[in-house]
Design a protein around this motif. Structure first.
Motif, PDB file in Angstrom:
ATOM      1  N   VAL A   1    -134.947  68.638 -52.871  1.00  0.00           N
ATOM      2  CA  VAL A   1    -134.402  67.974 -54.046  1.00  0.00           C
ATOM      3  C   VAL A   1    -132.936  67.659 -53.750  1.00  0.00           C
ATOM      4  O   VAL A   1    -132.184  68.551 -53.374  1.00  0.00           O
TER       5      VAL A   1
ATOM      6  N   LEU B   1    -130.172  65.689 -57.906  1.00  0.00           N
ATOM      7  CA  LEU B   1    -131.010  65.340 -59.062  1.00  0.00           C
ATOM      8  C   LEU B   1    -130.215  65.461 -60.366  1.00  0.00           C
ATOM      9  O   LEU B   1    -129.603  66.485 -60.636  1.00  0.00           O
TER      10      LEU B   1
ATOM     11  N   LYS C   1    -136.009  60.465 -64.006  1.00  0.00           N
ATOM     12  CA  LYS C   1    -134.784  60.951 -63.367  1.00  0.00           C
ATOM     13  C   LYS C   1    -133.706  59.882 -63.448  1.00  0.00           C
ATOM     14  O   LYS C   1    -133.993  58.701 -63.317  1.00  0.00           O
TER      15      LYS C   1
ATOM     16  N   GLY D   1    -130.984  60.724 -57.970  1.00  0.00           N
ATOM     17  CA  GLY D   1    -131.481  61.772 -57.102  1.00  0.00           C
ATOM     18  C   GLY D   1    -132.735  61.363 -56.372  1.00  0.00           C
ATOM     19  O   GLY D   1    -133.355  60.343 -56.675  1.00  0.00           O
ATOM     20  N   LYS D   2    -133.086  62.195 -55.405  1.00  0.00           N
ATOM     21  CA  LYS D   2    -134.236  61.896 -54.575  1.00  0.00           C
ATOM     22  C   LYS D   2    -135.008  63.189 -54.346  1.00  0.00           C
ATOM     23  O   LYS D   2    -134.413  64.242 -54.109  1.00  0.00           O
ATOM     24  N   ILE D   3    -136.328  63.096 -54.441  1.00  0.00           N
ATOM     25  CA  ILE D   3    -137.165  64.266 -54.192  1.00  0.00           C
ATOM     26  C   ILE D   3    -138.147  63.910 -53.089  1.00  0.00           C
ATOM     27  O   ILE D   3    -138.864  62.914 -53.194  1.00  0.00           O
ATOM     28  N   THR D   4    -138.148  64.718 -52.040  1.00  0.00           N
ATOM     29  CA  THR D   4    -139.117  64.474 -50.963  1.00  0.00           C
ATOM     30  C   THR D   4    -140.030  65.680 -50.821  1.00  0.00           C
ATOM     31  O   THR D   4    -139.580  66.833 -50.910  1.00  0.00           O
TER      32      THR D   4
ATOM     33  N   ASP E   1    -141.216  60.436 -49.983  1.00  0.00           N
ATOM     34  CA  ASP E   1    -140.407  60.284 -51.187  1.00  0.00           C
ATOM     35  C   ASP E   1    -141.327  60.249 -52.420  1.00  0.00           C
ATOM     36  O   ASP E   1    -142.170  59.365 -52.554  1.00  0.00           O
TER      37      ASP E   1
ATOM     38  N   THR F   1    -140.025  60.584 -55.624  1.00  0.00           N
ATOM     39  CA  THR F   1    -139.152  60.448 -56.793  1.00  0.00           C
ATOM     40  C   THR F   1    -139.801  59.631 -57.912  1.00  0.00           C
ATOM     41  O   THR F   1    -139.696  59.974 -59.084  1.00  0.00           O
ATOM     42  N   HIS F   2    -140.472  58.539 -57.539  1.00  0.00           N
ATOM     43  CA  HIS F   2    -140.999  57.666 -58.595  1.00  0.00           C
ATOM     44  C   HIS F   2    -142.525  57.646 -58.652  1.00  0.00           C
ATOM     45  O   HIS F   2    -143.120  56.719 -59.199  1.00  0.00           O
TER      46      HIS F   2
END
Lengths: 291, 236
Positions: free
Chosen positions: B4, B7, B53, B56-59, B64, B66-67
């Motif tokens: 994360v 975020l 969100k 930020g970026k969540i992998t 990825d 995030t979306h």
């Protein structure tokens, strides 16, 4: 006394159609979480689909069931796309008003397309009579009740014995938890909405067969009866909604034994009124509580 | 495994998370502790795609997410056991487990039945109640059902949101023993807890959330011995 008995049997038959309507309605409300006012028009479209199928293709009940279900399910798809899909995160009244607008549009388009006058529904059921004591039951009534029982049984299996059924019930109970176990919530809502509308369409056809007539404006009465039955049953409980439907059918018909036929609709709504006064949560008991 | 970065999440004008970054490696137990309203639950919901969100970026597993929509994320092997259990009250215990299996499509009926049996051996009490409605279970049993449902998809990472909330102390110990047991079977775990002492004692690493920001991080032992953590979260 005999007359009341006859009216009771008529009520059971009509009530079984109301039950089917209410089952469809409760499925929709359960899975979408929103009240719909387009249901009556969806039923009307189902009835007309069956009418044109009987006129031009085949005058068989089974074909009519399929045609009415398919046409109404397509309407369900449109209702979802227009009234629900974009508004899940918005205040609930937006979808609700959207369904009212949609129903007006469909009703008026239907008057242009199908003509505003009342049409005679072709009789597709070979008539015969069955005399049980003083009560005479005709084939239409028998076959309608049999169809309703058959469809309800099929739905029971769908809801309780299949993956799709678990998905529908999971979304019905908690959308967030359903998403977290990997259920595609939007697709499940679309499926449930189409399924409920399809059932409504078939119920619309059965009512048209029962009354031997149909017109583009029958939808609002249909929709109100479905709404009343479902509310009486507790809105999202399918068996109780069906029970509410049967009760309203019986009360209506016994009521008309005492008062002129034009008071018919009064009974349904007075009954609903009393139920809501005494048990605002509907007839069903709340779920998740120890018996 | 799960990363994360920066975020931030807000609900309307209220900021819930600001610039939160953390990371979980394969096979770890990581805990996120903090007081009520610090943003722990929001953090998990953002990872699962349940709340939008801001930045930020969540992998996850190098992809990825995030979306991505929640069900897609679940299908990738991330299981989130939500706060307050959220089991399906009028589905039976068995059906709740079957619903949990939806997170991993493509398995045969036999494989799913096998997984159900595995859950019943892990949670014998659920087996006794398999045909009972989920809503009729006690709080502890419901929590077990929620965890079992989360494990039905055989996830790569299990995220638990306050599994000890509202449970009697003896049940809390049982749940924590279970979490360690699940961890030993090779699952990566992200644990969110208000019960900081318990969580830190089983965690490899921990992060402390304070009004939406990461205030501290370290190994479980380090945080347990940290003076600040001790005074705020461990009651002296």
């Amino acid at each position: 006394m005999e007359y009341i008995l006859i009216q009771f049997v008529n009520g059971l038959c009509q009530g079984s159609i109301y039950a089917l309507m209410a089952i469809g309605y409760a499925s929709i409300v359960g899975v979408t979480g929103l009240v719909t006012f387009a249901y009556g028009e969806v039923m009307m479209i189902g009835a007309f689909a069956a009418y044109y199928t009987f006129q031009y293709f085949a005058d068989q009940l089974l074909v009519g069931i399929l045609a009415s279900f398919a046409a109404a399910a397509c309407m369900g798809f449109l209702v979802y796309k227009i009234c629900y899909e974009r508004f899940f995160d918005k205040p609930r009244h937006i979808s609700l008003i959207c369904t009212i607008g949609f129903s007006m549009l469909v009703k008026n388009l239907a008057q242009i397309l199908f003509g505003a006058n009342t049409k005679a529904m072709p009789s597709v059921i070979q008539n015969f009579f069955l005399d049980i004591g003083p009560v005479r039951i005709n084939a239409v009534q028998l076959i309608i009740v049999a169809t309703v029982i058959g469809l309800s049984g099929a739905l029971y299996l769908l809801f309780n014995k299949t993956q799709a059924g678990i998905r529908l019930r999971a979304v019905n109970q908690s959308r967030q938890a359903a998403a977290l176990v990997g259920i595609n919530v939007k697709r499940t809502i679309l499926f449930g909405n189409c399924l409920g509308c399809g059932i409504g369409g078939t119920a619309g056809m059965l009512l048209a067969i029962y009354y031997q007539s149909l017109s583009p404006t029958i939808g609002s009465t249909f929709g109100n009866k479905a709404f009343a039955s479902a509310v009486a049953g507790g809105m999202t409980s399918i068996p109780w909604a069906a029970g509410g439907g049967v009760l309203i059918g019986v009360i209506e018909n016994i009521g008309t034994a005492f008062l002129p036929n034009s008071y018919r609709d009064v009974f349904a709504f007075v009954f609903l009124f009393i139920v809501l006064l005494l048990r605002p949560e509907g007839l069903s008991k709340k779920e998740g509580i120890r018996p | 495994m799960l990363k994360v970065e920066n975020l931030s999440v807000s609900y309307g004008y209220v900021t819930a998370l600001t610039d939160v970054s953390f990371e979980i490696h394969q096979g770890e137990i990581v805990t996120l502790i903090g007081s009520n309203g610090a943003g722990k639950t929001t953090c998990l919901m953002a990872i699962s795609g349940l709340v939008p969100k801001e930045t930020g970026k969540i992998t996850f597993l190098g992809i990825d997410i995030t979306h991505k929509s929640p069900n897609r994320i679940v299908n990738m092997g991330m299981s989130h056991v939500p706060e307050g259990r959220q089991i399906f009250p009028s589905l039976s215990v068995h059906e709740n487990l079957l619903a949990g299996a939806m997170g991993r499509p493509g398995r045969t009926k036999a494989q799913i039945a096998e997984q159900v049996e595995r859950m019943f051996s892990l949670f014998p009490r659920l087996k006794e109640r398999r045909n009972q409605g989920g809503g009729t279970l006690s709080g502890g049993e419901q929590q077990m059902l929620a965890i079992a449902r989360g494990l039905m998809m055989d996830p790569d990472i299990l995220m638990l949101d306050e599994p000890s909330l509202g449970l009697a102390p003896i049940l809390v110990e049982e749940i924590f023993a279970l979490i360690q047991n699940i961890h030993r079977q090779g699952k990566t775990i992200l644990l969110i807890e208000q019960n900081a002492a318990m969580a830190l004692s089983i965690a490899d690493r921990g992060y402390v959330l304070e009004s939406g920001r990461i205030a501290l991080s370290g190994t479980g032992r380090e945080l347990l011995n940290d003076q600040q953590v001790r005074s705020i979260y461990l009651g002296g």
